[in-house]
Design a protein around this motif. Structure first.
Motif, short mmCIF file in Angstrom:
data_model
loop_
_atom_site.label_atom_id
_atom_site.label_comp_id
_atom_site.label_asym_id
_atom_site.label_seq_id
_atom_site.Cartn_x
_atom_site.Cartn_y
_atom_site.Cartn_z
N HIS A 1 -36.68 -5.15 0.28
CA HIS A 1 -36.27 -6.39 -0.38
C HIS A 1 -35.03 -6.18 -1.24
O HIS A 1 -34.42 -7.16 -1.68
CB HIS A 1 -37.42 -6.94 -1.21
CG HIS A 1 -38.59 -7.37 -0.39
ND1 HIS A 1 -38.69 -8.62 0.17
CD2 HIS A 1 -39.70 -6.69 0.02
CE1 HIS A 1 -39.81 -8.72 0.86
NE2 HIS A 1 -40.44 -7.57 0.79
N THR A 2 -34.67 -4.93 -1.48
CA THR A 2 -33.48 -4.61 -2.27
C THR A 2 -32.74 -3.46 -1.61
O THR A 2 -33.30 -2.72 -0.78
CB THR A 2 -33.86 -4.19 -3.70
OG1 THR A 2 -34.60 -2.96 -3.65
CG2 THR A 2 -34.71 -5.26 -4.39
N ARG A 3 -31.49 -3.29 -2.01
CA ARG A 3 -30.72 -2.16 -1.50
C ARG A 3 -31.38 -0.85 -1.89
O ARG A 3 -31.41 0.10 -1.11
CB ARG A 3 -29.28 -2.21 -2.02
CG ARG A 3 -28.46 -1.04 -1.45
CD ARG A 3 -27.16 -0.80 -2.18
NE ARG A 3 -26.64 0.50 -1.79
CZ ARG A 3 -25.75 0.69 -0.83
NH1 ARG A 3 -25.28 -0.32 -0.15
NH2 ARG A 3 -25.34 1.92 -0.54
N SER B 1 -27.48 -8.59 3.63
CA SER B 1 -28.30 -9.39 2.72
C SER B 1 -29.74 -8.92 2.89
O SER B 1 -30.11 -8.36 3.93
CB SER B 1 -28.18 -10.88 3.06
OG SER B 1 -28.56 -11.13 4.40
N PHE B 2 -30.54 -9.15 1.88
CA PHE B 2 -31.91 -8.64 1.89
C PHE B 2 -32.89 -9.82 1.82
O PHE B 2 -32.55 -10.89 1.31
CB PHE B 2 -32.10 -7.67 0.71
CG PHE B 2 -31.30 -6.42 0.86
CD1 PHE B 2 -31.83 -5.32 1.50
CD2 PHE B 2 -29.99 -6.36 0.39
CE1 PHE B 2 -31.09 -4.16 1.66
CE2 PHE B 2 -29.24 -5.21 0.54
CZ PHE B 2 -29.79 -4.10 1.18
N PRO B 3 -34.12 -9.62 2.40
CA PRO B 3 -34.68 -8.37 2.90
C PRO B 3 -34.07 -7.95 4.24
O PRO B 3 -33.53 -8.76 4.97
CB PRO B 3 -36.17 -8.70 3.05
CG PRO B 3 -36.20 -10.17 3.31
CD PRO B 3 -35.08 -10.74 2.48
N GLU C 1 -34.53 -0.14 -2.26
CA GLU C 1 -35.66 0.15 -1.36
C GLU C 1 -35.17 0.61 0.00
O GLU C 1 -35.73 1.55 0.60
CB GLU C 1 -36.54 -1.09 -1.22
CG GLU C 1 -37.31 -1.45 -2.47
CD GLU C 1 -38.13 -2.71 -2.29
OE1 GLU C 1 -37.99 -3.38 -1.24
OE2 GLU C 1 -38.91 -3.04 -3.20
#
Length: 419
Positions: free
Chosen positions: A154-156, A134-136, A158
């Motif tokens: 914050h995302t996959r 899960s993010f971040p 990134e």
């Protein structure tokens, strides 16, 4: 005594200043124009053997190593082989900073609280690990990246981009760890392998823009001291500093030098974000102006394994640092910009972090160019003085954060004009 300081940035300027305050003769290599006003600058090769030979040739009583790259290269080992006391960890002990995968494994092994993590030596395995996250999340280059090898993803997309960037380097390793919430604080300890003395806690501001946004930098400003509760400080001492020093001794690599614990004050208590193996930069520019006792003597005592923690004394009051960075930093900082520096008032200091002289003109030569420090009885007063000094500096298009101290509700400058 005669002190040889190795390095040429703002941290080393602060170290030199602290030693000169107590009347020591200070030499520095490679130095910078600001340091040249206080110390004798020595040029020459910067490899460990050459630096150790320089220390012998100049009859240095103690060597103080600033940047992490010199420690990782083995400067302290080379000095020890020639009988010169050097303040800093050995090459093996500096892995606490230089190899984040090793450092994380060390923390787990010795019960030092830190974020849950996984380390990877191959891109494919690291990318596959992202599937279940899960993010971040936090992606770190396991090697030395001058404080800029960390991405809060914050995302996959990134996280994947950060991993692909890391694995463009030969023999790369990456650490992917849980994102921790809370206030960040830096606690530095002067160590002789067994005994230690803490400096006042400080708080760095890592990203380039206000509100903790934008890319990571080496640090854009500091407040000191940061308020810690007695309970938090007790945990930091017992579970972090003391367990780390005991673990290093148990592993056969006693840690001598500055142990920098970058911490997150999580709801579950203080946890290590990462260790550094030297004075922080720009934390040194905030902490060392508050040091009343003799840094050079502490360095010599620690290098010999004879530090007296009770002799390390800091005065009351507070300090604040505002870093002036070149336009384009941290991606492509512009160099060669003319600088005009005023004479600071008493209690104020302008440390040179990335400067050079060209035809008699002081110019920018790096990303972070100046660390503008002020001391005062309180943090709000120190911040006001630092920003007032910033406005007197001639540095066209300089970047600086106007919210240093914002996490404690402290206000930035009323006048937002560029310096």
């Amino acid at each position: 005594m005669r002190v040889l300081v190795i390095g040429g940035g703002g941290r080393e300027h602060a170290i030199v200043d602290a030693c000169v305050r107590h009347g020591h003769e200070v030499l520095c290599t490679p130095g910078n124009p600001g340091i040249a006003r206080l110390a004798r600058i020595l040029s020459g090769p910067q490899d460990p053997a050459a630096l150790a030979d320089l220390a012998v040739r100049e009859a240095a009583d103690v060597v103080v190593v600033g940047p992490e790259a010199y420690l990782a290269a083995g400067v302290v080992d080379a000095c020890a082989a020639r009988g010169v006391p050097a303040f800093g960890p050995t090459q093996a002990a500096s892995r606490l900073e230089g190899d984040k995968a090793w450092s994380k494994a060390f923390m787990v092994r010795h019960g030092v609280p830190t974020a849950a993590h996984h380390s990877f030596a191959a891109l494919e395995a690291a990318l596959a690990h992202l599937n279940g996250l899960s993010f971040p999340t936090v992606v770190k280059d396991a090697g030395l990246r001058a404080g800029k090898g960390v991405t809060i993803a914050h995302t996959r997309a990134e996280a994947e981009a950060a991993l692909r960037d890391i694995f463009t380097q030969p023999q790369a390793q990456a650490v992917v760890e849980d994102f921790m919430t809370g206030q960040e604080v830096s606690v530095l300890a002067l160590c002789d392998g067994e005994r230690y003395a803490l400096t006042p806690p400080s708080q760095d501001h890592k990203t380039i823009f206000e509100g903790d946004t934008g890319p990571m930098t080496g640090g854009m400003g500091v407040i000191c001291p940061f308020p810690l509760s007695a309970g938090q400080l007790d945990v930091i001492r017992r579970e972090i500093v003391e367990r780390t020093l005991a673990g290093m001794r148990a592993d056969g690599e006693p840690f001598r030098g500055v142990l920098y614990a970058g911490l997150m004050l999580t709801p579950a208590g203080p946890k290590v974000v990462e260790f550094n193996a030297r004075f922080g930069d720009p934390e040194a520019e905030a902490v060392l102006p508050l040091l009343e006792s003799d840094l050079a003597q502490h360095a010599l005592d620690a290098a010999r394994g004879q530090l007296d923690p009770a002799s390390v004394r800091f005065r009351g009051g507070a300090s604040a640092v505002v870093v002036l960075a070149a336009p384009g930093y941290p991606a492509e900082p512009r160099k060669g910009i003319p600088l005009e520096l005023p004479e600071p008032d008493q209690g104020d200091l302008i440390y040179h972090a990335g400067t050079a002289e060209q035809d008699g003109q002081l110019v920018s030569s790096g990303g972070r160019v100046l660390a503008v420090t002020a001391t005062a009885p309180t943090l709000p007063e120190a911040l006001a003085r630092s920003y007032a000094l910033v406005r007197r500096i001639g540095f066209p298009e300089a970047q600086y954060r106007r919210d240093i101290g914002f996490r404690l509700g402290l206000e930035g400058p009323e006048d937002p004009a560029q310096p």
